[in-house]
Design a protein around this motif. Structure first.
Motif, PDB file in Angstrom:
ATOM      1  N   SER A  23      39.428  14.963  90.934  1.00 57.80           N
ATOM      2  CA  SER A  23      39.865  13.639  91.730  1.00 57.80           C
ATOM      3  C   SER A  23      39.060  13.482  92.880  1.00 57.80           C
ATOM      4  O   SER A  23      39.411  12.632  93.897  1.00 57.80           O
ATOM      5  CB  SER A  23      41.308  13.778  91.700  1.00 57.80           C
ATOM      6  N   LYS A  50      39.033  16.313  95.555  1.00 60.88           N
ATOM      7  CA  LYS A  50      39.748  17.195  96.494  1.00 60.88           C
ATOM      8  C   LYS A  50      38.635  17.901  97.385  1.00 60.88           C
ATOM      9  O   LYS A  50      38.539  18.079  98.442  1.00 60.88           O
ATOM     10  CB  LYS A  50      40.708  17.893  95.972  1.00 60.88           C
ATOM     11  N   GLN A  81      36.011  26.836  96.561  1.00 61.05           N
ATOM     12  CA  GLN A  81      36.707  27.155  95.224  1.00 61.05           C
ATOM     13  C   GLN A  81      36.103  27.964  94.430  1.00 61.05           C
ATOM     14  O   GLN A  81      36.696  29.015  93.948  1.00 61.05           O
ATOM     15  CB  GLN A  81      36.666  25.757  94.677  1.00 61.05           C
TER      16      GLN A  81
HETATM   17  N1  LIG Z   1      27.056  17.402  94.568  1.00 62.24           N
HETATM   18  C1  LIG Z   1      27.812  16.472  93.626  1.00 62.24           C
HETATM   19  N2  LIG Z   1      26.924  15.616  93.106  1.00 62.24           N
HETATM   20  C2  LIG Z   1      27.413  14.668  92.261  1.00 62.24           C
HETATM   21  N3  LIG Z   1      28.666  14.420  91.869  1.00 62.24           N
HETATM   22  C3  LIG Z   1      29.618  15.165  92.533  1.00 62.24           C
HETATM   23  C4  LIG Z   1      29.158  16.225  93.197  1.00 62.24           C
HETATM   24  N4  LIG Z   1      30.085  16.960  93.559  1.00 62.24           N
HETATM   25  C5  LIG Z   1      31.279  16.351  93.094  1.00 62.24           C
HETATM   26  N5  LIG Z   1      30.809  15.528  92.373  1.00 62.24           N
HETATM   27  C6  LIG Z   1      31.652  14.518  91.274  1.00 62.24           C
HETATM   28  O1  LIG Z   1      32.825  14.395  92.298  1.00 62.24           O
HETATM   29  C7  LIG Z   1      33.920  14.151  91.458  1.00 62.24           C
HETATM   30  C8  LIG Z   1      35.026  14.942  92.268  1.00 62.24           C
HETATM   31  O2  LIG Z   1      34.644  16.534  92.331  1.00 62.24           O
HETATM   32  P1  LIG Z   1      35.558  17.400  93.005  1.00 62.24           P
HETATM   33  O3  LIG Z   1      34.998  18.741  92.933  1.00 62.24           O
HETATM   34  O4  LIG Z   1      35.816  17.113  94.521  1.00 62.24           O
HETATM   35  O5  LIG Z   1      36.838  17.681  92.284  1.00 62.24           O
HETATM   36  P2  LIG Z   1      38.401  18.318  92.542  1.00 62.24           P
HETATM   37  O6  LIG Z   1      39.380  17.120  92.850  1.00 62.24           O
HETATM   38  O7  LIG Z   1      37.916  19.224  93.442  1.00 62.24           O
HETATM   39  O8  LIG Z   1      38.494  18.850  90.987  1.00 62.24           O
HETATM   40  P3  LIG Z   1      39.111  20.360  90.833  1.00 62.24           P
HETATM   41  O9  LIG Z   1      40.476  20.625  90.968  1.00 62.24           O
HETATM   42  O10 LIG Z   1      38.862  20.462  89.241  1.00 62.24           O
HETATM   43  O11 LIG Z   1      38.388  21.224  91.698  1.00 62.24           O
HETATM   44  C9  LIG Z   1      33.578  14.829  90.156  1.00 62.24           C
HETATM   45  O12 LIG Z   1      33.704  13.799  89.288  1.00 62.24           O
HETATM   46  C10 LIG Z   1      32.268  15.215  90.237  1.00 62.24           C
HETATM   47  O13 LIG Z   1      31.451  15.298  89.078  1.00 62.24           O
END
Ligand SMILES: Nc1ncnc2c1ncn2[C@@H]1O[C@H](COP(=O)(O)OP(=O)(O)OP(=O)(O)O)[C@@H](O)[C@H]1O
Ligand SMILES: [Mg+2]
Lengths: 270, 254
Positions: free
Chosen positions: B42, B44, B89
């Protein structure tokens, strides 16, 4: 990204592909130039991480010695054989030592060394930095108030600027030795005469031009590795691609720079 | 009311067609423990990276102690980062450095302490995350995933920052160690007065450490309230998330 989408649609339209590739090429040159400027700015202003510079110097300089030495001895040996064969056609065999030392110092010592280092050093740097990029180590570094330009890239750049000319000097000596070995033990030259001819014929400028080239090649090799690693995409394929691109890029740029510099040296009479 | 130490205002971030953050607005008060929850993917982690300037938002502003740091570079950026700690993370330990060199990186890098003194502090901080002095001289590759996470946690708190981001600090830890980490986070807030933003999927941990909880969904903060209110938030999304039900308004992306 555009690559992926064209690939999915099957065989790309060649004109569109050439257009996109040309635009991409110039955009890439621009990004590389900006990146290089940032690395140079970091390299030639405080603060310096001397521990890192030394570590890289050992990594790039010392550990490349076997590769550089082996390449140089075989190139020198092959050069002597070919020149002997060729010059025999007009009875000029006695010029073998002169042409070997000229070819090695002005041209092959630097370019062969740089090509070998494009593989060993440039790809190695790209893989290492790329792995750091995709495991968020570079983000972590920046979050801890350290600049990746100062802590990672400048030390590699500075180390290569110093190490590569030294390696080329070694390659020059070993390359000439390779020629001498073949000439004395294979072609019946007299050892003393061969060495005398080599030393008498060689000028300071011959060695100097090779060293100037080496300095530039060192910069290209380190910058290319850091650049490709820095923009590496996630995953093992991303890191592998960064290594390949840096090696190919460094090799092509080295050969292009070699030609340009040779032209300049001839023009100014060095 | 004290001004927030960190303020995200309408932050948007997209990757190509993937519109991840669609206007995140979030304030963190000094000395507050905020927990952010939200589905996997999402955004985060992306939100924290934008806050720290590791990514630049496409639009919106980020204020640190009232100063706009959205586009900050050089000295302004460094000034902010000196006061902020982050646990990634993935851990993101430097694999070419030993455990203690990782933990003490900021101290050694800033040149304020000798290496010997820095190592002492690193060993002391490792103890707080329940790691003995024997791991100090190992390399990250030689310790387990959960241990790496704790080393990374130690690295993020050693310099006593004013604001600390913890990206899933207890994921991959056994329940006992996880609870010790919860206590450690509470100590950062209550004992040292730091503000913390913790991302977690572990609701037990969230209930224990949070002053407030915020939920990120479809690129926005859709709910924020006291930790005691999460169980009766009156918000169907929060409800489904907190109770971990597969059916409800949040549908898995297919
Ligand atoms: N450097 C990047 N380049 C392209 N897309 C990215 C990049 N970093 C994250 N994303 C995209 O952004 C979205 C959110 O990623 P994020 O890592 O913030 O998720 P999260 O909420 O931390 O999930 P989780 O709980 O699994 O860690 C995902 O769809 C991911 O593919
Ligand atoms: Mg995440």
């Amino acid at each position: 990204m555009s690559n992926a989408s064209t690939r999915k649609r099957g065989i790309p339209n060649p004109l569109a592909w050439i257009g996109a590739a040309t635009l991409g090429f110039f955009a890439e040159i621009g990004r590389l130039a900006t990146f290089s400027a940032q690395v140079k700015a970091a390299a030639f202003s405080p603060r310096w991480y001397f521990g890192q510079i030394w570590k890289q110097f050992v990594q790039i300089g010392f550990y490349s010695l076997p590769v550089v030495g082996m390449s140089a001895i075989f190139i020198g040996a092959a050069l002597a054989l070919n020149i002997y064969q060729g010059s025999g056609r007009f009875g000029a065999e006695q010029f073998v030592p002169n042409i070997v030392v000229l070819g090695i110092t002005r041209e092959l010592g630097a370019s062969i060394t740089a090509l070998m280092l494009a593989g060993r050093v440039s790809a190695g740097i790209a893989a290492e930095i790329g792995a750091m990029r995709v495991t968020e180590q570079i983000d972590a570094l920046e979050s801890l108030s350290a600049s990746r330009y100062r802590y990672l890239y400048a030390p590699r750049f500075l180390a290569a600027l110093v190490a590569v000319p030294m390696l080329v000097l070694v390659a020059d000596i070993i390359g000439v030795m390779g020629g001498w070995l073949v000439s004395v033990y294979g072609l019946g030259f007299d050892s003393t005469v061969y060495l005398r001819n080599t030393l008498d014929f060689m000028t300071r400028n011959d060695v100097l031009t090779g060293i100037i080239k080496a300095f530039v090649f060192g910069g290209i090799i380190a910058l290319m590795g850091c650049y490709q690693g820095d923009k590496s995409k996630a995953g093992a394929t991303g890191v592998g691609r960064a290594a390949t691109l840096s090696m190919v890029g460094a090799a092509v740029l080295v050969l292009a720079a070699n030609y340009v510099m040779s032209t300049i040296f001839v023009e100014v009479g060095l | 009311m004290t001004p927030p130490i960190l303020s995200l205002q309408n932050v948007e971030k997209r990757f190509g067609k993937n519109h991840v953050l669609r206007g995140v607005t979030l304030d963190v008060a000094p000395g507050e423990s905020l927990v952010v929850i939200g589905g996997s993917g999402s955004g985060k982690s992306v939100m924290l990276k934008n806050a720290l300037g590791l990514m630049t938002p496409d639009s919106g502003n980020i204020l640190f102690n009232g100063e706009d740091v959205t586009q900050a570079r050089g000295k302004a950026r460094a000034r902010m980062r000196e006061r902020v700690g982050m646990l990634f993370q993935s851990g993101a330990l430097f694999d070419s450095l030993t455990v203690w060199e990782n933990v003490a990186f900021r101290l050694v890098n800033s040149g304020t302490l000798s290496r010997a003194k820095a190592k002492e502090q690193a060993v002391e901080t490792l103890r707080k995350v329940r790691l003995g002095p024997d791991v100090a001289d190992l390399y990250p590759a030689e310790i387990s995933g959960g241990m790496q996470k704790r080393v990374s946690l130690a690295r993020s708190i050693i310099s006593k920052p004013d604001l600390i981001f913890f990206d899933e600090p207890t994921t991959g830890l056994d329940p006992i160690t996880a609870d010790a980490i919860n206590d450690l986070i509470i100590e950062q807030v209550r004992g040292l007065g730091a503000a913390t933003v913790t991302i977690t999927h572990d609701m037990a941990s969230a209930r224990k450490i949070a002053d407030e909880v915020a939920m990120l969904f479809e690129g926005r903060i859709i709910w924020r309230g006291k930790a005691s209110e999460v169980d009766n938030s009156g918000n169907a999304y929060v409800d489904q998330f907190v109770h971990g039900r597969a059916d409800g308004p949040i549908q898995p992306a297919l």
